[in-house]
Design a protein around this motif. Sequence first.
Motif, PDB file in Angstrom:
ATOM      1  N   UNK A 143     -10.723   4.106   1.313  1.00  0.00           N
ATOM      2  CA  UNK A 143      -9.659   5.049   0.965  1.00  0.00           C
ATOM      3  C   UNK A 143      -8.611   4.276   0.190  1.00  0.00           C
ATOM      4  N   UNK A 144      -8.283   4.760  -1.013  1.00  0.00           N
ATOM      5  CA  UNK A 144      -7.291   4.024  -1.795  1.00  0.00           C
ATOM      6  C   UNK A 144      -6.468   4.928  -2.702  1.00  0.00           C
ATOM      7  N   UNK A 145      -5.191   5.064  -2.353  1.00  0.00           N
ATOM      8  CA  UNK A 145      -4.262   5.664  -3.312  1.00  0.00           C
ATOM      9  C   UNK A 145      -3.816   4.561  -4.274  1.00  0.00           C
ATOM     10  N   UNK A 146      -3.058   4.921  -5.289  1.00  0.00           N
ATOM     11  CA  UNK A 146      -2.489   3.893  -6.157  1.00  0.00           C
ATOM     12  C   UNK A 146      -1.579   2.996  -5.316  1.00  0.00           C
ATOM     13  N   UNK A 147      -1.542   1.690  -5.659  1.00  0.00           N
ATOM     14  CA  UNK A 147      -0.895   0.706  -4.786  1.00  0.00           C
ATOM     15  C   UNK A 147       0.597   0.541  -5.065  1.00  0.00           C
ATOM     16  N   UNK A 148       1.266   1.647  -5.352  1.00  0.00           N
ATOM     17  CA  UNK A 148       2.705   1.622  -5.579  1.00  0.00           C
ATOM     18  C   UNK A 148       3.438   2.206  -4.384  1.00  0.00           C
ATOM     19  N   UNK A 149       4.708   1.870  -4.241  1.00  0.00           N
ATOM     20  CA  UNK A 149       5.561   2.601  -3.317  1.00  0.00           C
ATOM     21  C   UNK A 149       5.616   4.037  -3.810  1.00  0.00           C
ATOM     22  N   UNK A 150       5.537   4.993  -2.884  1.00  0.00           N
ATOM     23  CA  UNK A 150       5.525   6.412  -3.245  1.00  0.00           C
ATOM     24  C   UNK A 150       6.691   6.736  -4.188  1.00  0.00           C
ATOM     25  N   UNK A 151       6.380   7.444  -5.280  1.00  0.00           N
ATOM     26  CA  UNK A 151       7.430   7.830  -6.219  1.00  0.00           C
ATOM     27  C   UNK A 151       7.633   6.864  -7.370  1.00  0.00           C
ATOM     28  N   UNK A 152       7.114   5.636  -7.250  1.00  0.00           N
ATOM     29  CA  UNK A 152       7.249   4.674  -8.350  1.00  0.00           C
ATOM     30  C   UNK A 152       6.033   4.782  -9.283  1.00  0.00           C
ATOM     31  N   UNK A 153       6.158   4.279 -10.507  1.00  0.00           N
ATOM     32  CA  UNK A 153       4.991   4.313 -11.397  1.00  0.00           C
ATOM     33  C   UNK A 153       3.827   3.531 -10.804  1.00  0.00           C
ATOM     34  N   UNK A 154       2.611   3.990 -11.013  1.00  0.00           N
ATOM     35  CA  UNK A 154       1.419   3.309 -10.493  1.00  0.00           C
ATOM     36  C   UNK A 154       1.327   1.894 -11.071  1.00  0.00           C
ATOM     37  N   UNK A 155       0.790   0.948 -10.271  1.00  0.00           N
ATOM     38  CA  UNK A 155       0.713  -0.444 -10.725  1.00  0.00           C
ATOM     39  C   UNK A 155      -0.481  -0.703 -11.633  1.00  0.00           C
ATOM     40  N   UNK A 156      -0.226  -1.329 -12.760  1.00  0.00           N
ATOM     41  CA  UNK A 156      -1.307  -1.664 -13.684  1.00  0.00           C
ATOM     42  C   UNK A 156      -1.518  -3.178 -13.777  1.00  0.00           C
ATOM     43  N   UNK A 157      -0.684  -3.948 -13.072  1.00  0.00           N
ATOM     44  CA  UNK A 157      -0.903  -5.397 -12.973  1.00  0.00           C
ATOM     45  C   UNK A 157      -0.742  -5.805 -11.507  1.00  0.00           C
ATOM     46  N   UNK A 158      -1.254  -6.993 -11.185  1.00  0.00           N
ATOM     47  CA  UNK A 158      -1.123  -7.499  -9.817  1.00  0.00           C
ATOM     48  C   UNK A 158       0.353  -7.748  -9.476  1.00  0.00           C
ATOM     49  N   UNK A 159       1.144  -8.129 -10.475  1.00  0.00           N
ATOM     50  CA  UNK A 159       2.574  -8.345 -10.216  1.00  0.00           C
ATOM     51  C   UNK A 159       3.283  -7.055  -9.811  1.00  0.00           C
ATOM     52  N   UNK A 160       2.898  -5.935 -10.442  1.00  0.00           N
ATOM     53  CA  UNK A 160       3.473  -4.643 -10.033  1.00  0.00           C
ATOM     54  C   UNK A 160       3.188  -4.399  -8.546  1.00  0.00           C
ATOM     55  N   UNK A 161       1.954  -4.677  -8.139  1.00  0.00           N
ATOM     56  CA  UNK A 161       1.574  -4.454  -6.737  1.00  0.00           C
ATOM     57  C   UNK A 161       2.416  -5.370  -5.841  1.00  0.00           C
ATOM     58  N   UNK A 162       2.547  -6.612  -6.260  1.00  0.00           N
ATOM     59  CA  UNK A 162       3.298  -7.598  -5.474  1.00  0.00           C
ATOM     60  C   UNK A 162       4.737  -7.118  -5.271  1.00  0.00           C
ATOM     61  N   UNK A 163       5.352  -6.610  -6.350  1.00  0.00           N
ATOM     62  CA  UNK A 163       6.731  -6.102  -6.261  1.00  0.00           C
ATOM     63  C   UNK A 163       6.859  -5.042  -5.165  1.00  0.00           C
ATOM     64  N   UNK A 164       5.868  -4.155  -5.087  1.00  0.00           N
ATOM     65  CA  UNK A 164       5.979  -3.015  -4.166  1.00  0.00           C
ATOM     66  C   UNK A 164       5.420  -3.318  -2.773  1.00  0.00           C
ATOM     67  N   UNK A 165       4.407  -4.180  -2.684  1.00  0.00           N
ATOM     68  CA  UNK A 165       3.629  -4.271  -1.439  1.00  0.00           C
ATOM     69  C   UNK A 165       3.705  -5.620  -0.712  1.00  0.00           C
ATOM     70  N   UNK A 166       4.362  -6.600  -1.292  1.00  0.00           N
ATOM     71  CA  UNK A 166       4.417  -7.901  -0.637  1.00  0.00           C
ATOM     72  C   UNK A 166       5.039  -7.750   0.748  1.00  0.00           C
ATOM     73  N   UNK A 167       4.354  -8.304   1.753  1.00  0.00           N
ATOM     74  CA  UNK A 167       4.863  -8.201   3.125  1.00  0.00           C
ATOM     75  C   UNK A 167       4.414  -6.941   3.844  1.00  0.00           C
ATOM     76  N   UNK A 168       3.791  -5.999   3.113  1.00  0.00           N
ATOM     77  CA  UNK A 168       3.388  -4.732   3.737  1.00  0.00           C
ATOM     78  C   UNK A 168       1.883  -4.586   3.881  1.00  0.00           C
ATOM     79  N   UNK A 169       1.134  -5.453   3.198  1.00  0.00           N
ATOM     80  CA  UNK A 169      -0.329  -5.366   3.259  1.00  0.00           C
ATOM     81  C   UNK A 169      -0.903  -6.748   3.569  1.00  0.00           C
ATOM     82  N   UNK A 170      -2.186  -6.780   3.954  1.00  0.00           N
ATOM     83  CA  UNK A 170      -2.783  -8.062   4.345  1.00  0.00           C
ATOM     84  C   UNK A 170      -3.139  -8.921   3.139  1.00  0.00           C
ATOM     85  N   UNK A 171      -3.660  -8.278   2.091  1.00  0.00           N
ATOM     86  CA  UNK A 171      -4.215  -9.084   1.008  1.00  0.00           C
ATOM     87  C   UNK A 171      -4.145  -8.347  -0.331  1.00  0.00           C
ATOM     88  N   UNK A 172      -3.887  -9.110  -1.380  1.00  0.00           N
ATOM     89  CA  UNK A 172      -3.925  -8.566  -2.741  1.00  0.00           C
ATOM     90  C   UNK A 172      -5.004  -9.298  -3.521  1.00  0.00           C
TER      91      UNK A 172
END
Length: 390
Positions: A143-172
């Motif tokens: 199951x996978x939604x886009x890896x952004x914080x809800x309401x933010x633009x969807x992430x198209x780079x790993x850095x975008x994901x890091x900005x939104x998800x660091x500390x909230x998920x196990x692994x990128x």
Amino acid sequence: METKRVIIKDAAYPRDEELMEAAQVLRGGGLVAFPTETVYGLGGNGLDEDAAEKIYRAKGRPSDNPLILHIAAMEELEPLVEDIPEGARRLAARFWPGPLTMIFPKSKIVPYGTTGGLDTVAVRMPADPTARRLIALAGVPVAAPSANTSGRPSPTTADHVWQDMEGKIDLLVDGGPVGIGLESTIVDVSGPVPAILRPGAITREMVEEVLGTVEVDPAVAGPMAEGTAPKAPGMKYKHYAPKGELTLVRLKEETVRELRRPGSTLYVQVQSALAAFGMSLGRPFAQLDLESFYMARKVDEAARQMEQTGASVGVICTDETMAVYKTCLKRSIGKRAQADTVAHNLYGVLREMDDLGVQYIYSESFVQDHLGFAVMNRLDKAAGHRILAV
Ligand code: TXA
Ligand code: MG
């Protein structure tokens, strides 16, 4: 929680050793963000309600918004759905693996926690080699939604994901920038008439080639009429939004008509302004058609008016129109003549505007066919349907 980042050396040929830990995390009920050809996804075991719950928490997303199940092979579809309509088989044969999601009546093994309480389930087989191998190694539908914080633009780079998800998920899983940059096309094949619930890189024209005709859910076109519910629950939320207030500048139909009528007052006026502009650059400015030039001028005008109030203002333009602007902060979203470059850069540019603290953003608009239809759908949503018709 500490988030581990695993960099894939060659994302076209991921090695199993690079993905093994991520697959184990998924199997163990944890969360892994990973690249797909559309946008980065935030994955969890799709048959595990607790994992779904964790996904909603990490994204800050309402849990009535259903998740897409990602599979690696066609045999994995059957256990998840009640029925595979003939049209769905044809679409799968043509577009899977790829940026197409289909909605099916769900089977009993898919928990309501994953489908937001719906009796249907969204399924997609991504083409990205890293995504596909990871799903195969996990051995469960992901199951996978886009890896952004809800309401933010969807992430198209790993850095975008890091900005939104660091500390909230196990692994990128860092597989570099994605290819397409817009979320998958969603086609509902669960009802009598197939319908596009979200446009994407598999265009309406491409779906029609396979199915004959397809409807487009009214929610795709614009704001929902009072009291009606979009078929894709995600479409009702303010989506893909930058922090700044975005206005989409569009040409009125009558403007387009006038600009296409040689001899009309507007035509003559804009033609000579374009010629003068070319002269001022010291070279003929052949790359711009009248409509794009006129639109860019209008976007610039609106932006500079806003700049005069002292606000920080940014403009989203294109490679072709860039030189037209006198506004200070401008970013090209790609080549107007190549919709795929525009799609690819859209979310990155919106995020950059956020990072720069831009308060008001003005964007050019695009021809609404093929991939341009998806681009305009996302821009329209990001703008909360705020349109300036010129
Ligand atoms: O390209 C994509 O589809 C990406 C990558 C990661 O695969 N995923 C993605 O997921 O965009 P998400 O959750 O951000 O968007 C899924 C959309 C939402 O608008 C949701 O409401 C809709 O799909 N959806 C999911 N299940 C549905 C269902 N059973 N019926 C109708 N719409 C559904
Ligand atoms: Mg999303």
